[in-house]
Scaffold this active site. Structure first.
Site, PDB file in Angstrom:
ATOM      1  N   GLU A   1     -18.305  73.020 -90.518  1.00  0.00           N
ATOM      2  CA  GLU A   1     -19.348  73.800 -89.861  1.00  0.00           C
ATOM      3  C   GLU A   1     -18.791  74.431 -88.591  1.00  0.00           C
ATOM      4  OE1 GLU A   1     -23.514  72.326 -89.442  1.00  0.00           O
ATOM      5  OE2 GLU A   1     -23.094  72.481 -87.280  1.00  0.00           O
TER       6      GLU A   1
ATOM      7  N   ASP B   1     -35.475  73.721 -85.106  1.00  0.00           N
ATOM      8  CA  ASP B   1     -36.178  73.208 -83.926  1.00  0.00           C
ATOM      9  C   ASP B   1     -36.809  74.354 -83.164  1.00  0.00           C
ATOM     10  OD1 ASP B   1     -35.403  70.497 -84.352  1.00  0.00           O
ATOM     11  OD2 ASP B   1     -33.415  70.978 -83.548  1.00  0.00           O
TER      12      ASP B   1
ATOM     13  N   HIS C   1     -18.459  66.507 -94.638  1.00  0.00           N
ATOM     14  CA  HIS C   1     -18.783  67.750 -93.933  1.00  0.00           C
ATOM     15  C   HIS C   1     -18.457  67.536 -92.457  1.00  0.00           C
ATOM     16  CE1 HIS C   1     -20.801  71.606 -93.390  1.00  0.00           C
ATOM     17  NE2 HIS C   1     -21.437  71.100 -92.350  1.00  0.00           N
TER      18      HIS C   1
ATOM     19  N   PHE D   1     -26.518  64.694 -76.682  1.00  0.00           N
ATOM     20  CA  PHE D   1     -27.007  65.355 -77.896  1.00  0.00           C
ATOM     21  C   PHE D   1     -27.631  64.343 -78.857  1.00  0.00           C
ATOM     22  CE2 PHE D   1     -26.482  67.247 -82.142  1.00  0.00           C
ATOM     23  CZ  PHE D   1     -27.186  68.420 -81.940  1.00  0.00           C
TER      24      PHE D   1
ATOM     25  N   SER E   1     -15.945  70.151 -96.366  1.00  0.00           N
ATOM     26  CA  SER E   1     -16.560  71.395 -95.911  1.00  0.00           C
ATOM     27  C   SER E   1     -16.629  71.315 -94.394  1.00  0.00           C
ATOM     28  CB  SER E   1     -17.954  71.586 -96.513  1.00  0.00           C
ATOM     29  OG  SER E   1     -18.790  70.462 -96.244  1.00  0.00           O
TER      30      SER E   1
END
Length: 290
Positions: free
Chosen positions: A10, A103, A262, A212, A8
């Protein structure tokens, strides 16, 4: 013959014409991989951000064979609004949702639920299940969520989300297979039986991934920094190194029984496509010709 893993991906909503073209190219290049679903991220940011998410989900639906999964969060909205978005997405044809706490808009501040909103992701999952029979994924953190007091509490929270009706958990990215395998062992010992899908982040720019990772709690091993040292201005070599490391990570996890991944694409298809091909995921046209 080993089992070829499922995949999958994103993506995030595009802002501007150039970004929309890039997303369309990403979807076009990755559609032949027949991903289980394409998740579309969602940011708190008022009606404009929400409308952009909905338009992006519609864009995914335009590609034959792609199933979109919209991200929904608890942050900054009452339950009625979140439920309304879920209903709108159901009418659009969306049957999958990634349910997340989210967040706060002011990064670094402690989470504060909306006074009329869902307090936890488990509450959100329950609410979404009341709206429609969505296939729901939730997040998991192999190294623990940055705000969790300890790993046991983090697993208890994960179990509550799955017990509320989520079908699977997608993990935060990581760079060493042992990180996921230890997490999977702890989760199974805790009574978590749902699928745990490793999140894979091919590295496009090492400095950005370091920044990040500091915010999301993903560790950067020293050996990884060494692999990318001196490559900031050499994108071609950097891409080759990144793809090879992601392939090695996936191959080890496949050997340990992992059957789904993913990919966090950042709306850039090249590395995801290369890694998927290397681990045996062939485009649909090649499968038919074989």
């Amino acid at each position: 013959m080993r089992t070829v893993p499922r995949v999958s991906i994103e993506v995030f909503p595009p802002r501007g014409e150039a970004a929309e073209v890039q997303l369309q190219e990403t979807l076009a290049k990755l559609t032949p991989l027949a991903p289980d679903y394409v998740s579309v991220t969602y940011g708190a940011g008022g009606s404009a951000a929400r409308d952009l998410s909905t338009r992006t989900l519609a864009m995914v639906l335009q590609h034959e064979g792609l199933n979109p999964a919209g991200h929904l969060t608890c942050v900054g909205a009452p339950c009625s609004h979140v439920d309304g978005m879920a209903r709108d997405w159901w009418e659009l044809g969306v049957r999958r949702i990634v349910a997340l706490r989210g967040d706060m808009p002011d990064m670094g501040s402690a989470y504060r639920p909306h006074p009329e909103g869902y307090g936890t992701t488990a509450d959100l999952v329950c609410g979404l299940k009341a709206v429609g029979d969505f296939d729901i994924s939730v997040g998991a953190y192999p190294e623990g969520h940055p705000e969790s007091p300890d790993l046991d509490a983090d697993l208890d929270n994960l179990k509550s989300k799955l017990d509320a009706g989520a079908a699977r958990a997608i993990t935060q990215y990581f760079f060493e297979p042992e990180t996921f395998l230890r997490f999977r062992d702890r989760a199974r010992a805790r009574g978590i039986t749902a699928p745990l899908v490793p999140g894979i982040m091919p590295i496009f720019h090492f400095g950005k991934i370091v920044a990040f990772s500091q915010r999301c709690g993903a560790s950067i091993p020293s050996w990884l920094a060494e692999r990318f040292e001196g490559l900031d201005d050499d994108p071609e070599t950097r891409g080759q190194v990144s793809a090879s490391l992601s392939v090695r990570l996936c191959e080890r996890l496949i050997a340990e029984g992992v059957d789904a991944f993913h990919f966090y694409t950042l709306n850039r298809p090249t590395l995801t496509l290369a890694v998927c091909r290397a681990i045996g995921i062939q485009p649909a046209g090649l499968k038919e010709a074989a």
